[in-house]
Scaffold this motif. Structure first.
Motif, PDB file in Angstrom:
ATOM      1  N   GLU A   1     -11.530  -7.390  -1.602  1.00 12.05           N
ATOM      2  CA  GLU A   1     -10.442  -7.641  -0.661  1.00 12.05           C
ATOM      3  C   GLU A   1      -9.157  -8.044  -1.380  1.00 12.05           C
ATOM      4  OE1 GLU A   1     -10.375  -9.837   3.583  1.00 12.05           O
ATOM      5  OE2 GLU A   1     -10.711 -11.193   1.889  1.00 12.05           O
ATOM      6  N   THR A   2      -9.285  -8.887  -2.403  1.00  9.74           N
ATOM      7  CA  THR A   2      -8.123  -9.362  -3.156  1.00  9.74           C
ATOM      8  C   THR A   2      -7.453  -8.224  -3.915  1.00  9.74           C
ATOM      9  OG1 THR A   2      -9.103 -11.563  -3.387  1.00  9.74           O
ATOM     10  CG2 THR A   2      -7.337 -10.980  -4.916  1.00  9.74           C
ATOM     11  N   VAL A   3      -8.251  -7.393  -4.576  1.00 11.80           N
ATOM     12  CA  VAL A   3      -7.711  -6.278  -5.365  1.00 11.80           C
ATOM     13  C   VAL A   3      -6.951  -5.306  -4.462  1.00 11.80           C
ATOM     14  CG1 VAL A   3      -8.286  -4.290  -6.806  1.00 11.80           C
ATOM     15  CG2 VAL A   3      -9.461  -6.471  -7.161  1.00 11.80           C
ATOM     16  N   PHE A   4      -7.526  -5.002  -3.306  1.00 14.25           N
ATOM     17  CA  PHE A   4      -6.858  -4.064  -2.402  1.00 14.25           C
ATOM     18  C   PHE A   4      -5.575  -4.654  -1.823  1.00 14.25           C
ATOM     19  CE2 PHE A   4     -10.529  -1.472  -2.799  1.00 14.25           C
ATOM     20  CZ  PHE A   4     -10.148  -0.205  -2.376  1.00 14.25           C
ATOM     21  N   LYS A   5      -5.607  -5.927  -1.503  1.00 12.15           N
ATOM     22  CA  LYS A   5      -4.441  -6.558  -0.902  1.00 12.15           C
ATOM     23  C   LYS A   5      -3.311  -6.768  -1.910  1.00 12.15           C
ATOM     24  CE  LYS A   5      -2.992 -10.796   1.493  1.00 12.15           C
ATOM     25  NZ  LYS A   5      -3.424 -12.120   2.013  1.00 12.15           N
TER      26      LYS A   5
ATOM     27  N   ALA B   1      -5.525   9.492  -2.679  1.00 15.48           N
ATOM     28  CA  ALA B   1      -4.913   9.095  -3.951  1.00 15.48           C
ATOM     29  C   ALA B   1      -6.007   8.749  -4.945  1.00 15.48           C
ATOM     30  CB  ALA B   1      -3.987   7.897  -3.756  1.00 15.48           C
ATOM     31  N   ILE B   2      -5.696   8.940  -6.220  1.00 15.00           N
ATOM     32  CA  ILE B   2      -6.570   8.500  -7.301  1.00 15.00           C
ATOM     33  C   ILE B   2      -5.910   7.285  -7.955  1.00 15.00           C
ATOM     34  CG2 ILE B   2      -7.586   9.107  -9.523  1.00 15.00           C
ATOM     35  CD1 ILE B   2      -7.715  11.991  -8.569  1.00 15.00           C
ATOM     36  N   VAL B   3      -6.661   6.208  -8.066  1.00 14.83           N
ATOM     37  CA  VAL B   3      -6.118   4.930  -8.525  1.00 14.83           C
ATOM     38  C   VAL B   3      -6.860   4.477  -9.772  1.00 14.83           C
ATOM     39  CG1 VAL B   3      -5.815   2.492  -7.930  1.00 14.83           C
ATOM     40  CG2 VAL B   3      -5.433   4.250  -6.200  1.00 14.83           C
ATOM     41  N   SER B   4      -6.121   3.978 -10.752  1.00 16.74           N
ATOM     42  CA  SER B   4      -6.711   3.413 -11.968  1.00 16.74           C
ATOM     43  C   SER B   4      -6.636   1.894 -11.901  1.00 16.74           C
ATOM     44  CB  SER B   4      -5.963   3.915 -13.210  1.00 16.74           C
ATOM     45  OG  SER B   4      -6.086   5.317 -13.337  1.00 16.74           O
TER      46      SER B   4
ATOM     47  N   ALA C   1      -2.767  -1.922  -2.467  1.00 27.98           N
ATOM     48  CA  ALA C   1      -1.875  -1.674  -1.323  1.00 27.98           C
ATOM     49  C   ALA C   1      -0.397  -1.672  -1.708  1.00 27.98           C
ATOM     50  CB  ALA C   1      -2.155  -2.696  -0.218  1.00 27.98           C
ATOM     51  N   PRO C   2       0.081  -2.660  -2.492  1.00 30.44           N
ATOM     52  CA  PRO C   2       1.507  -2.651  -2.840  1.00 30.44           C
ATOM     53  C   PRO C   2       1.934  -1.427  -3.644  1.00 30.44           C
ATOM     54  CG  PRO C   2       0.560  -4.818  -3.231  1.00 30.44           C
ATOM     55  CD  PRO C   2      -0.584  -3.892  -2.975  1.00 30.44           C
ATOM     56  N   ASN C   3       1.019  -0.847  -4.418  1.00 30.90           N
ATOM     57  CA  ASN C   3       1.359   0.291  -5.266  1.00 30.90           C
ATOM     58  C   ASN C   3       1.030   1.641  -4.634  1.00 30.90           C
ATOM     59  OD1 ASN C   3       2.286  -1.299  -7.492  1.00 30.90           O
ATOM     60  ND2 ASN C   3       0.159  -1.753  -7.998  1.00 30.90           N
ATOM     61  N   ASN C   4       0.457   1.620  -3.438  1.00 32.36           N
ATOM     62  CA  ASN C   4       0.096   2.868  -2.754  1.00 32.36           C
ATOM     63  C   ASN C   4       0.439   2.744  -1.274  1.00 32.36           C
ATOM     64  OD1 ASN C   4      -1.707   4.504  -4.892  1.00 32.36           O
ATOM     65  ND2 ASN C   4      -2.183   2.323  -5.052  1.00 32.36           N
ATOM     66  N   ALA C   5       1.694   2.416  -1.018  1.00 30.48           N
ATOM     67  CA  ALA C   5       2.129   2.125   0.351  1.00 30.48           C
ATOM     68  C   ALA C   5       1.889   3.291   1.295  1.00 30.48           C
ATOM     69  CB  ALA C   5       3.610   1.747   0.349  1.00 30.48           C
ATOM     70  N   GLU C   6       1.941   4.531   0.766  1.00 27.43           N
ATOM     71  CA  GLU C   6       1.799   5.694   1.634  1.00 27.43           C
ATOM     72  C   GLU C   6       0.397   5.801   2.227  1.00 27.43           C
ATOM     73  OE1 GLU C   6       0.409   6.814  -2.392  1.00 27.43           O
ATOM     74  OE2 GLU C   6       2.121   5.722  -1.568  1.00 27.43           O
ATOM     75  N   LEU C   7      -0.584   5.165   1.590  1.00 30.64           N
ATOM     76  CA  LEU C   7      -1.956   5.212   2.102  1.00 30.64           C
ATOM     77  C   LEU C   7      -2.195   4.178   3.201  1.00 30.64           C
ATOM     78  CD1 LEU C   7      -4.199   5.602  -1.075  1.00 30.64           C
ATOM     79  CD2 LEU C   7      -3.439   7.374   0.499  1.00 30.64           C
ATOM     80  N   PHE C   8      -1.365   3.139   3.233  1.00 29.52           N
ATOM     81  CA  PHE C   8      -1.628   2.009   4.117  1.00 29.52           C
ATOM     82  C   PHE C   8      -0.655   1.909   5.283  1.00 29.52           C
ATOM     83  CE2 PHE C   8      -3.530   1.144   0.069  1.00 29.52           C
ATOM     84  CZ  PHE C   8      -4.734   0.530   0.380  1.00 29.52           C
ATOM     85  N   LYS C   9       0.602   2.322   5.079  1.00 27.19           N
ATOM     86  CA  LYS C   9       1.603   2.291   6.152  1.00 27.19           C
ATOM     87  C   LYS C   9       1.676   0.916   6.818  1.00 27.19           C
ATOM     88  CE  LYS C   9       2.311   6.849   5.965  1.00 27.19           C
ATOM     89  NZ  LYS C   9       3.556   7.452   5.500  1.00 27.19           N
ATOM     90  N   ASP C  10       1.651  -0.145   5.997  1.00 29.42           N
ATOM     91  CA  ASP C  10       1.724  -1.523   6.495  1.00 29.42           C
ATOM     92  C   ASP C  10       0.524  -1.924   7.353  1.00 29.42           C
ATOM     93  OD1 ASP C  10       4.125  -2.127   5.246  1.00 29.42           O
ATOM     94  OD2 ASP C  10       5.303  -1.330   6.904  1.00 29.42           O
ATOM     95  N   GLN C  11      -0.574  -1.180   7.235  1.00 29.22           N
ATOM     96  CA  GLN C  11      -1.792  -1.531   7.961  1.00 29.22           C
ATOM     97  C   GLN C  11      -2.755  -2.257   7.025  1.00 29.22           C
ATOM     98  OE1 GLN C  11      -2.326   2.682   9.309  1.00 29.22           O
ATOM     99  NE2 GLN C  11      -2.837   1.702  11.258  1.00 29.22           N
ATOM    100  N   THR C  12      -3.601  -3.085   7.591  1.00 28.78           N
ATOM    101  CA  THR C  12      -4.544  -3.858   6.790  1.00 28.78           C
ATOM    102  C   THR C  12      -5.908  -3.182   6.759  1.00 28.78           C
ATOM    103  OG1 THR C  12      -5.073  -5.202   8.727  1.00 28.78           O
ATOM    104  CG2 THR C  12      -3.392  -6.046   7.227  1.00 28.78           C
TER     105      THR C  12
END
Length: 324
Positions: free
Chosen positions: A24-28, A12-15, A32-43
């Motif tokens: 860590e804060t930005v990703f969490k 994904a490309i993210v702005s 992560a909330p806006n790109n759920a398909e990349l994380f699949k509820d994983q940390t």
């Protein structure tokens, strides 16, 4: 700021507009909330950038360690992120039990019933010495032994300038000896060819992208032992056997990465099965056709050769993959 993300689940490309918060804060809280398909509820357990990819500090301010246009590779833990409504003591217990289960499930490995062992891929650090470190690990040596291996290579090349001439090396004999002695210089086929003679080993280099075994050996020496390296395109890892499937340091002390030639048929049979598993996980990078951009001078380069030459010529080591 626009960045490109790669995870085991997709790209994904993210702005981003906020760069003063911790990575860590930005990703969490944002990514992560806006790109759920990349994380699949994983940390996220690690984020890598550059070429070769190296971990960035998750506690640093995002703007200090990530630049516009960077490509980031996400490494994810298998456990589901803790539910904030769950009591902290229970969260810790659940995470610990889940992590233990994930370790057993997600270590690249395959069971070898014939010898009651697991064949396990051991990840070698991304520090430009991965080939030397993998061989050191196979020999039961610490990673700093890799500098001794570099010295073996340098001495052999310097003593045989006819075989190791400028055409073969791509630079003068003296210059190559000086270069390969440095801990951030990558090793390859030339170095493997020298080390297998000195160590009297057969070295099988398993190329994930091509799906084949490349055998390096000095047939005249009739080696009695062999090791299996995994080559993913820009990085070497090592295959070992161990009766326990674990990443615990104590358990890893039982790793065996150098085997008698007598065991080669069965080890290679299961190495080939593990190779197919790694291919399914897309554990590879095409080093010939992929394009990268130098993030210091913005020049676009093609393949590992182009990136390596540019790094040697300019001292620029920060690269990001170019969108196709």
């Amino acid at each position: 700021m626009r960045i490109r993300l790669k995870s085991p689940h997709g790209n994904a490309i993210v702005s981003l507009s906020e760069t003063n918060e911790r990575v860590e804060t930005v990703f969490k809280d944002v990514i992560a909330p806006n790109n759920a398909e990349l994380f699949k509820d994983q940390t996220v357990v690690a984020i890598k950038s550059g070429f070769p990819p190296k971990p960035i500090d998750l506690q640093a301010k995002l703007g200090d360690v990530i630049q516009n246009g960077d490509q980031l590779i996400l490494e994810l833990a298998g456990q589901t992120a803790a539910d904030p409504t769950t009591p902290q003591s229970k969260q810790k217990k659940v995470a610990t039990e889940t992590e233990q289960l994930v370790n057993k499930l997600e270590i690249p490995s395959i069971s070898i019933p014939d010898i009651d062992q697991y064949l396990i891929l051991r990840n070698i650090p991304d520090d430009n010495s991965c080939m030397f470190n993998a061989i050191a690990y196979a020999l039961g040596k610490p990673f700093d032994y890799s500098q001794d291996l570099r010295l073996v290579v340098s001495n052999e090349i310097s003593q045989d300038p006819i075989t190791y001439n400028e055409i073969i090396l791509g630079r003068s004999n003296d210059n190559y000896c000086s270069w390969i002695s440095k801990k951030d210089s990558w090793g390859g086929a030339i170095e493997l060819g020298i080390l297998l003679k000195t160590l009297n080993l057969r070295i099988n280099c398993i190329d994930i992208e091509l799906g084949n075994f490349i055998k390096f050996e000095d047939e005249s020496s009739n080696p009695t032992n062999f090791i299996n390296l995994i080559y993913s395109g820009v990085h070497y890892d090592l295959l070992v056997t161990n009766p326990t499937l674990s990443v615990d340091h104590k358990d890893k002390s039982s790793d065996l990465g150098k085997w008698s030639i007598d065991f080669e048929p069965v080890i290679n049979q299961y190495s080939n099965k593990l190779l197919k598993l790694l291919q399914l996980r897309n554990y590879t990078t095409n080093t010939t056709t992929f394009r990268v951009r130098c993030l210091q001078c913005y020049q676009v380069l093609v393949g590992e050769t182009g990136a390596s030459k540019h790094a040697n010529d300019t001292g620029h080591y920060n690269f990001g993959e170019v969108d196709k």
